[in-house]
Write a protein that holds these residues in place. Structure first.
Motif, PDB file in Angstrom:
ATOM      1  N   TYR A 131      -5.278 118.369 -27.762  1.00 20.21           N
ATOM      2  CA  TYR A 131      -6.141 119.552 -27.775  1.00 20.21           C
ATOM      3  C   TYR A 131      -7.618 119.167 -27.819  1.00 20.21           C
ATOM      4  O   TYR A 131      -8.443 119.713 -27.075  1.00 20.21           O
ATOM      5  CB  TYR A 131      -5.782 120.435 -28.973  1.00 20.21           C
ATOM      6  N   GLY A 132      -7.980 118.237 -28.715  1.00 23.06           N
ATOM      7  CA  GLY A 132      -9.385 117.874 -28.869  1.00 23.06           C
ATOM      8  C   GLY A 132      -9.982 117.280 -27.607  1.00 23.06           C
ATOM      9  O   GLY A 132     -11.092 117.630 -27.203  1.00 23.06           O
ATOM     10  N   ALA A 133      -9.253 116.371 -26.976  1.00 22.03           N
ATOM     11  CA  ALA A 133      -9.757 115.739 -25.755  1.00 22.03           C
ATOM     12  C   ALA A 133      -9.897 116.755 -24.626  1.00 22.03           C
ATOM     13  O   ALA A 133     -10.878 116.737 -23.872  1.00 22.03           O
ATOM     14  CB  ALA A 133      -8.831 114.604 -25.330  1.00 22.03           C
ATOM     15  N   ILE A 134      -8.928 117.654 -24.499  1.00 21.35           N
ATOM     16  CA  ILE A 134      -8.991 118.657 -23.431  1.00 21.35           C
ATOM     17  C   ILE A 134     -10.156 119.613 -23.668  1.00 21.35           C
ATOM     18  O   ILE A 134     -10.883 119.974 -22.735  1.00 21.35           O
ATOM     19  CB  ILE A 134      -7.650 119.417 -23.327  1.00 21.35           C
ATOM     20  N   GLN A 135     -10.372 120.003 -24.927  1.00 17.48           N
ATOM     21  CA  GLN A 135     -11.528 120.855 -25.215  1.00 17.48           C
ATOM     22  C   GLN A 135     -12.832 120.125 -24.885  1.00 17.48           C
ATOM     23  O   GLN A 135     -13.783 120.724 -24.385  1.00 17.48           O
ATOM     24  CB  GLN A 135     -11.527 121.263 -26.692  1.00 17.48           C
ATOM     25  N   GLY A 136     -12.872 118.819 -25.146  1.00 20.88           N
ATOM     26  CA  GLY A 136     -14.052 118.043 -24.773  1.00 20.88           C
ATOM     27  C   GLY A 136     -14.251 117.989 -23.271  1.00 20.88           C
ATOM     28  O   GLY A 136     -15.385 118.052 -22.777  1.00 20.88           O
ATOM     29  N   MET A 137     -13.147 117.879 -22.518  1.00 19.77           N
ATOM     30  CA  MET A 137     -13.231 117.845 -21.064  1.00 19.77           C
ATOM     31  C   MET A 137     -13.714 119.185 -20.502  1.00 19.77           C
ATOM     32  O   MET A 137     -14.399 119.239 -19.478  1.00 19.77           O
ATOM     33  CB  MET A 137     -11.868 117.478 -20.484  1.00 19.77           C
ATOM     34  N   ILE A 138     -13.371 120.262 -21.179  1.00 20.37           N
ATOM     35  CA  ILE A 138     -13.879 121.579 -20.777  1.00 20.37           C
ATOM     36  C   ILE A 138     -15.352 121.702 -21.148  1.00 20.37           C
ATOM     37  O   ILE A 138     -16.181 122.190 -20.367  1.00 20.37           O
ATOM     38  CB  ILE A 138     -13.062 122.699 -21.448  1.00 20.37           C
ATOM     39  N   ALA A 139     -15.697 121.244 -22.359  1.00 18.37           N
ATOM     40  CA  ALA A 139     -17.062 121.425 -22.859  1.00 18.37           C
ATOM     41  C   ALA A 139     -18.087 120.605 -22.083  1.00 18.37           C
ATOM     42  O   ALA A 139     -19.242 121.029 -21.946  1.00 18.37           O
ATOM     43  CB  ALA A 139     -17.123 121.049 -24.342  1.00 18.37           C
ATOM     44  N   MET A 140     -17.705 119.444 -21.579  1.00 24.40           N
ATOM     45  CA  MET A 140     -18.678 118.550 -20.955  1.00 24.40           C
ATOM     46  C   MET A 140     -19.430 119.204 -19.792  1.00 24.40           C
ATOM     47  O   MET A 140     -20.671 119.293 -19.820  1.00 24.40           O
ATOM     48  CB  MET A 140     -17.994 117.255 -20.509  1.00 24.40           C
ATOM     49  N   PRO A 141     -18.761 119.697 -18.737  1.00 23.12           N
ATOM     50  CA  PRO A 141     -19.521 120.328 -17.649  1.00 23.12           C
ATOM     51  C   PRO A 141     -20.178 121.631 -18.072  1.00 23.12           C
ATOM     52  O   PRO A 141     -21.239 122.001 -17.543  1.00 23.12           O
ATOM     53  CB  PRO A 141     -18.455 120.564 -16.569  1.00 23.12           C
ATOM     54  N   VAL A 142     -19.556 122.336 -19.029  1.00 24.91           N
ATOM     55  CA  VAL A 142     -20.132 123.608 -19.475  1.00 24.91           C
ATOM     56  C   VAL A 142     -21.482 123.370 -20.147  1.00 24.91           C
ATOM     57  O   VAL A 142     -22.465 124.057 -19.858  1.00 24.91           O
ATOM     58  CB  VAL A 142     -19.160 124.327 -20.429  1.00 24.91           C
ATOM     59  N   ARG A 143     -21.554 122.389 -21.034  1.00 23.19           N
ATOM     60  CA  ARG A 143     -22.814 122.139 -21.750  1.00 23.19           C
ATOM     61  C   ARG A 143     -23.896 121.612 -20.824  1.00 23.19           C
ATOM     62  O   ARG A 143     -25.077 121.930 -20.993  1.00 23.19           O
ATOM     63  CB  ARG A 143     -22.559 121.149 -22.894  1.00 23.19           C
TER      64      ARG A 143
END
Length: 400
Positions: free
Chosen positions: A340-352
């Protein structure tokens, strides 16, 4: 084995308080500090906000490594270290007169926030509380939703009375004296992995890698949805008062409408988090994107002085509040609960990364068009685009 009730409330309570303080001191405080720093140091608003944008980019690049560490059970140390790092950098900020050092400080604060903001806290809850994390995530977002309500007036008083440098030292004290302590004492150690009895060999479950989601079109549609909504929320949060004034509203009306957004966000999160039996997360997601599109469809037609500006604020605030819950809770349903944590990071990276450029892009659109009409058109297009992308995402994602 499910976590005990006492442990559940201990970690939820700790993270609720630390998220309130982290967002208040490391995100909302910056808007209040721009003017006194510009006056005392001679740095322009453009230069100051550029450092803040770099922090968003820095946090994007640390999002995935932080998520991986939390997935491996190091959440206590990641979040405690983030608070300690934030406190040290705030102390350095309070004493610096060098713009290059200021930029480096904010690059470091970007790394710290990647370990302190929602994605990190939600990953810690998901790892330690399992299915109970859903209710805990809702509670955290409700408490942290008051970060601006608590810290904007508090820091305003401190700046007026003691100056901006001493105010930043108070912010540092809160991060190390409260957040670091609560992270160290409130977050459980990594859940123990079961050991085989005797000499019986138990085959390890096959490794599940977070990169599996990169091959799923549904994942990229979910990322696109968050990019579009993140661009809207970041750009509008900076430009909304000028947008209202540009459309002929008085400053009092603009401030009243803006002030309404925060409480509506919290109310929407409450209804979303505790009313999940009435509507599925997927249905809530569709409603979230639809409310955003409806808000920007309505705004251009609201005449100056009309009470309908409050309807826009309610629609926009509700969409923003619901989006936080959808972004946190829907990925496990769509892509599985592993990593979960890694996938949320993968989502957050391009968003931020995209969010970092949103305020500048909205300003450039305003300068090019000569009014905020082009910005409102862009927001409507992005809101409708996010709705279409989200519905395609649901169509392509595997059924639970």
């Amino acid at each position: 084995m499910s976590p005990s009730g006492s442990m559940h409330w201990r970690v939820v309570s700790a993270l609720s308080i630390t998220h309130l303080i982290s967002y208040g001191t490391l995100f909302y405080a910056f808007a209040l500090l721009i003017e006194p720093m510009e006056r005392d140091l001679g740095w322009s608003k453009t230069a100051l906000t550029a450092a803040f944008s770099l922090a968003l980019i820095s946090s994007a690049f640390f999002a995935v490594p932080v998520g991986r560490l939390i997935d491996r059970g190091y959440g206590r140390w990641v979040m405690t270290g983030g608070s300690v790092l934030a406190a040290l950098l705030l102390v350095l900020w309070a004493y610096t007169d060098s713009y290059p050092v200021f930029v480096l400080i904010w690059l470091g604060l970007g790394a710290a926030t990647s370990a302190l903001f929602y994605e990190a806290g939600f990953a810690v809850l998901t790892l330690n509380l399992g299915l109970l994390a859903r209710r805990g995530i809702t509670i955290i977002t409700l408490v942290a939703g008051f970060a601006s309500t608590v810290f904007i007036p508090l820091l305003h008083v401190l700046i007026d009375r003691y100056g901006w440098r001493d105010t930043i030292l108070v912010m540092a004290a809160l991060n190390i004296g409260i957040c670091a302590v609560l992270h160290a004492g409130g977050i459980p150690a990594a859940p123990a992995r079961p050991k085989p009895a005797g000499n019986v060999h138990v085959a390890a479950p096959p490794a599940v890698k977070p990169r599996r989601v990169l091959a799923k079109p549904a994942f990229w549609l979910f990322v696109l949805t968050n990019i579009l909504q993140g661009t809207i929320s970041t750009g509008v949060s900076i430009h909304l008062i000028p947008i209202f004034l540009d459309r002929g509203f008085s400053m009092d009306a603009a401030v009243a409408a803006y002030a309404m957004i925060g409480p509506v966000q919290v109310a929407a999160r409450f209804l979303t988090g505790f009313g999940e039996r009435a509507m599925s997360l997927r249905g809530i997601g569709v409603a979230t994107m639809a409310l955003s599109a409806l808000a920007f469809l309505l705004l251009p037609f609201i005449p100056p002085g009309s009470w309908l500006i409050l309807v826009f604020a309610a629609l926009y605030g509700a969409s923003n509040g619901m989006l936080t819950i959808v972004r946190a809770l829907l990925p496990p349903e769509l892509f599985g609960r592993e990593d979960y944590g890694a996938i949320q990071g993968m989502i957050a990276m391009p968003v931020r990364i995209t969010m970092a450029g949103a305020p500048f892009a909205f300003g450039a659109l305003w300068a090019w068009w000569g009014s905020y009409d082009a910005v409102l058109i862009a927001c409507l297009v992005m809101a409708v685009g996010s709705l279409v992308a989200f519905m395609l995402n649901l169509a392509l994602a595997k059924e639970p």
